[in-house]
Design an enzyme around this catalytic site. Structure first.
Site, PDB file in Angstrom:
ATOM      1  CB  CYS A  83      -0.942   0.004   1.195  1.00 52.39           C
ATOM      2  SG  CYS A  83      -1.823  -1.535   1.374  1.00 52.39           S
ATOM      3  CG  HIS A 123      -3.349   2.890   2.152  1.00 50.10           C
ATOM      4  ND1 HIS A 123      -3.907   2.486   0.957  1.00 50.10           N
ATOM      5  CD2 HIS A 123      -3.422   1.821   2.982  1.00 50.10           C
ATOM      6  CE1 HIS A 123      -4.294   1.229   1.067  1.00 50.10           C
ATOM      7  NE2 HIS A 123      -4.012   0.802   2.286  1.00 50.10           N
ATOM      8  CG  ASN A 138      -6.812  -1.406   1.510  1.00 47.45           C
ATOM      9  OD1 ASN A 138      -6.080  -1.057   0.591  1.00 47.45           O
ATOM     10  ND2 ASN A 138      -6.340  -1.763   2.695  1.00 47.45           N
TER      11      ASN A 138
HETATM   12  O1  UT7 Z   1      -3.875  -1.842   3.567  1.00 45.65           O
HETATM   13  C1  UT7 Z   1      -3.287  -2.245   4.759  1.00 45.65           C
HETATM   14  C2  UT7 Z   1      -3.849  -1.542   5.893  1.00 45.65           C
HETATM   15  N1  UT7 Z   1      -4.913  -2.321   6.492  1.00 45.65           N
HETATM   16  C3  UT7 Z   1      -5.571  -1.800   7.483  1.00 45.65           C
HETATM   17  O2  UT7 Z   1      -5.313  -0.685   7.826  1.00 45.65           O
HETATM   18  C4  UT7 Z   1      -6.589  -2.621   8.235  1.00 45.65           C
HETATM   19  C5  UT7 Z   1      -6.458  -2.367   9.709  1.00 45.65           C
HETATM   20  N2  UT7 Z   1      -7.421  -3.081  10.530  1.00 45.65           N
HETATM   21  C6  UT7 Z   1      -8.732  -2.786  10.550  1.00 45.65           C
HETATM   22  O3  UT7 Z   1      -9.154  -1.903   9.837  1.00 45.65           O
HETATM   23  C7  UT7 Z   1      -9.638  -3.511  11.514  1.00 45.65           C
HETATM   24  O4  UT7 Z   1      -8.867  -4.278  12.387  1.00 45.65           O
HETATM   25  C8  UT7 Z   1     -10.690  -4.402  10.823  1.00 45.65           C
HETATM   26  C9  UT7 Z   1     -11.699  -3.540  10.100  1.00 45.65           C
HETATM   27  C10 UT7 Z   1     -10.002  -5.328   9.835  1.00 45.65           C
HETATM   28  C11 UT7 Z   1     -11.423  -5.258  11.838  1.00 45.65           C
HETATM   29  O5  UT7 Z   1     -12.065  -4.450  12.810  1.00 45.65           O
HETATM   30  P1  UT7 Z   1     -12.080  -4.899  14.357  1.00 45.65           P
HETATM   31  O6  UT7 Z   1     -12.909  -3.927  15.063  1.00 45.65           O
HETATM   32  O7  UT7 Z   1     -10.641  -5.060  14.763  1.00 45.65           O
HETATM   33  O8  UT7 Z   1     -12.837  -6.267  14.299  1.00 45.65           O
HETATM   34  P2  UT7 Z   1     -12.344  -7.715  14.741  1.00 45.65           P
HETATM   35  O9  UT7 Z   1     -11.463  -8.309  13.695  1.00 45.65           O
HETATM   36  O10 UT7 Z   1     -11.816  -7.681  16.135  1.00 45.65           O
HETATM   37  O11 UT7 Z   1     -13.713  -8.498  14.764  1.00 45.65           O
HETATM   38  C12 UT7 Z   1     -14.766  -8.154  15.660  1.00 45.65           C
HETATM   39  C13 UT7 Z   1     -15.931  -9.090  15.426  1.00 45.65           C
HETATM   40  C14 UT7 Z   1     -15.569 -10.566  15.506  1.00 45.65           C
HETATM   41  O12 UT7 Z   1     -16.657 -11.234  16.092  1.00 45.65           O
HETATM   42  P3  UT7 Z   1     -16.607 -11.679  17.639  1.00 45.65           P
HETATM   43  O13 UT7 Z   1     -15.419 -12.584  17.742  1.00 45.65           O
HETATM   44  O14 UT7 Z   1     -16.429 -10.406  18.401  1.00 45.65           O
HETATM   45  O15 UT7 Z   1     -17.913 -12.354  17.838  1.00 45.65           O
HETATM   46  C15 UT7 Z   1     -15.473 -10.974  14.061  1.00 45.65           C
HETATM   47  O16 UT7 Z   1     -15.732 -12.353  13.864  1.00 45.65           O
HETATM   48  O17 UT7 Z   1     -16.484  -8.892  14.109  1.00 45.65           O
HETATM   49  C16 UT7 Z   1     -16.571 -10.149  13.434  1.00 45.65           C
HETATM   50  N3  UT7 Z   1     -16.335  -9.913  12.009  1.00 45.65           N
HETATM   51  C17 UT7 Z   1     -17.335  -9.672  11.136  1.00 45.65           C
HETATM   52  N4  UT7 Z   1     -18.664  -9.588  11.285  1.00 45.65           N
HETATM   53  C18 UT7 Z   1     -19.404  -9.296  10.197  1.00 45.65           C
HETATM   54  C19 UT7 Z   1     -15.146  -9.872  11.346  1.00 45.65           C
HETATM   55  N5  UT7 Z   1     -15.360  -9.593  10.045  1.00 45.65           N
HETATM   56  C20 UT7 Z   1     -16.703  -9.462   9.894  1.00 45.65           C
HETATM   57  C21 UT7 Z   1     -17.512  -9.160   8.783  1.00 45.65           C
HETATM   58  N6  UT7 Z   1     -18.839  -9.089   8.970  1.00 45.65           N
HETATM   59  N7  UT7 Z   1     -16.993  -8.938   7.560  1.00 45.65           N
END
Ligand code: UT7
Length: 348
Positions: A114, A275, A305
């Site tokens: 990125c 980005h 992204n």
């Molecule tokens: O280009 C490189 C740069 N990349 C980035 O900058 C990405 C950086 N990271 C992020 O933006 C965030 O960490 C994410 C958007 C990827 C994830 O957000 P989060 O608030 O950290 O969510 P999480 O991964 O901790 O997941 C929270 C919950 C989980 O459920 P439980 O375990 O709390 O029941 C996941 O299973 O959300 C669930 N989950 C979803 N639910 C519905 C994960 N993905 C999804 C989804 N739809 N697509």
């Protein structure tokens, strides 16, 4: 030579745009989750025979037209991508062939994920200043940021696959005596935060059936057991929280670095073009630094992204909206897999 200047911009997107709700047919997700966690509303994805090479060529053709130059005036081609179509040749060479850009000048790809577009600009600046490229009548550079991330998306992995999209944008760069340019790039090697392996699904699909066993076309290369073991590693994997923390740190430190190098405060530039990974990352840093919302150009709602394509896609959209005026001063900040990050100061 003092700096470099962007004199042309072009973009290309796949035909298909998928809204968040449309992803529900493939995985257990919701518009509410994606929108509230990331700000993303839809993304473009290649379908059928669409490829990164097509997108890169179309974006380049438009950038050349926009700059009002002839292909024979291009003295260097670089494509920033982490989703190349061919292991060889590079996307840059493929575009050179498609657009009939005369040979005899260097063409190659770089992979800084990125941050690739910012890395590309730094490279161009250094090469132009060295006097070894873009001599005499071929003084322009074509820099493409293009990705087909859908190739690396596993739709059974909802936490990653909802985030990414495909697209390409290209710029024409020329040396400038009066425009200033400052740049900084950095990396900190990390193979677990955000990665996709070339070994895995590519090798297993190359295996052919001989009786009960699957064998590689090169039997010395990989065993069926190993290929199966790492098959899933061929798809994009991310430790979301780790990357989020890194992204916030990188974005903030690059704004500091650009302020230091340019001598211009973030509140005084016209735009900060980050980005486009996640609106929460941008908002977090914006609030921390008490900067107004309008200072940050954001278009991740419609593209998701797009990795190395995201900053040039943002610049192309800004140009379409009339936001890049003569004299506009901009910080561009990239961060992503590698881990890599970088910033640059551009004048239009
Ligand atoms: O280009 C490189 C740069 N990349 C980035 O900058 C990405 C950086 N990271 C992020 O933006 C965030 O960490 C994410 C958007 C990827 C994830 O957000 P989060 O608030 O950290 O969510 P999480 O991964 O901790 O997941 C929270 C919950 C989980 O459920 P439980 O375990 O709390 O029941 C996941 O299973 O959300 C669930 N989950 C979803 N639910 C519905 C994960 N993905 C999804 C989804 N739809 N697509």
């Amino acid at each position: 030579m003092n700096g470099i200047e962007i004199t042309g911009l072009g973009k290309a997107l796949p035909k298909t745009s998928l809204k968040n709700d449309a992803l529900k047919q493939y995985m257990d997700t919701s518009d509410e989750w994606i929108r509230s966690r990331t700000g993303i509303e839809s993304r473009y994805l290649c379908t059928g025979r669409e490829s990164l090479t097509d997108l890169a060529a179309e974006a380049s053709r438009k950038a050349i037209e926009d700059a009002r130059i002839r292909p024979e005036e291009i003295g260097l081609l670089i494509c920033a991508t982490c989703t190349t179509d061919y292991m060889v040749p590079s996307v840059a060479c493929a575009v050179q062939e498609i657009l009939k850009i005369p040979g005899g000048v260097p063409a190659f790809d770089i992979n800084a994920a990125c941050s690739g577009f910012v890395y590309g600009l730094q490279l161009i600046y250094a090469l132009m200043n060295s006097g070894t490229v873009c001599r005499s009548d071929r003084k322009y550079v074509l820099l493409i940021g293009g990705e087909q991330l859908s190739k690396m998306l596993d739709f059974s992995e909802r936490s990653v696959s909802v985030l990414f999209g495909d697209g390409a944008a290209a710029v024409i760069v020329k040396p400038s005596k009066d425009k200033h340019f400052f740049c900084h790039t950095a990396a900190e090697g990390d193979r677990s935060a955000l990665y996709a392996h070339t070994v895995g699904r590519n090798q297993i699909t190359g295996l052919s059936k001989q009786g009960e066993k699957l064998v590689s076309p090169n039997p010395l290369y990989i065993s069926e057991d190993y290929a199966r073991e790492i098959m899933k590693d061929g798809y994009l994997k991310m430790d979301g929280r780790k990357v989020f923390r890194f992204a916030v740190r990188a974005l903030s430190s690059e704004i500091d670095e650009m302020e230091r190098q340019s001598g211009i405060r973030a509140e005084d530039v016209d735009y900060i073009v980050c980005h486009q990974a996640n609106l929460r990352i941008i908002d977090y840093v914006r609030k921390q630094r008490k900067l107004p919302e309008e200072k940050f150009f954001v278009n991740l709602q419609k593209y998701g992204n797009t990795s190395g394509a995201s900053i040039p896609l943002a610049l192309a959209d800004m140009k379409e909206k009339g936001l890049l005026k003569p004299g506009s001063r901009i910080f561009c900040i990239g961060f992503g897999a590698g881990l890599t990050w970088g910033g640059c100061y551009l004048e239009f």
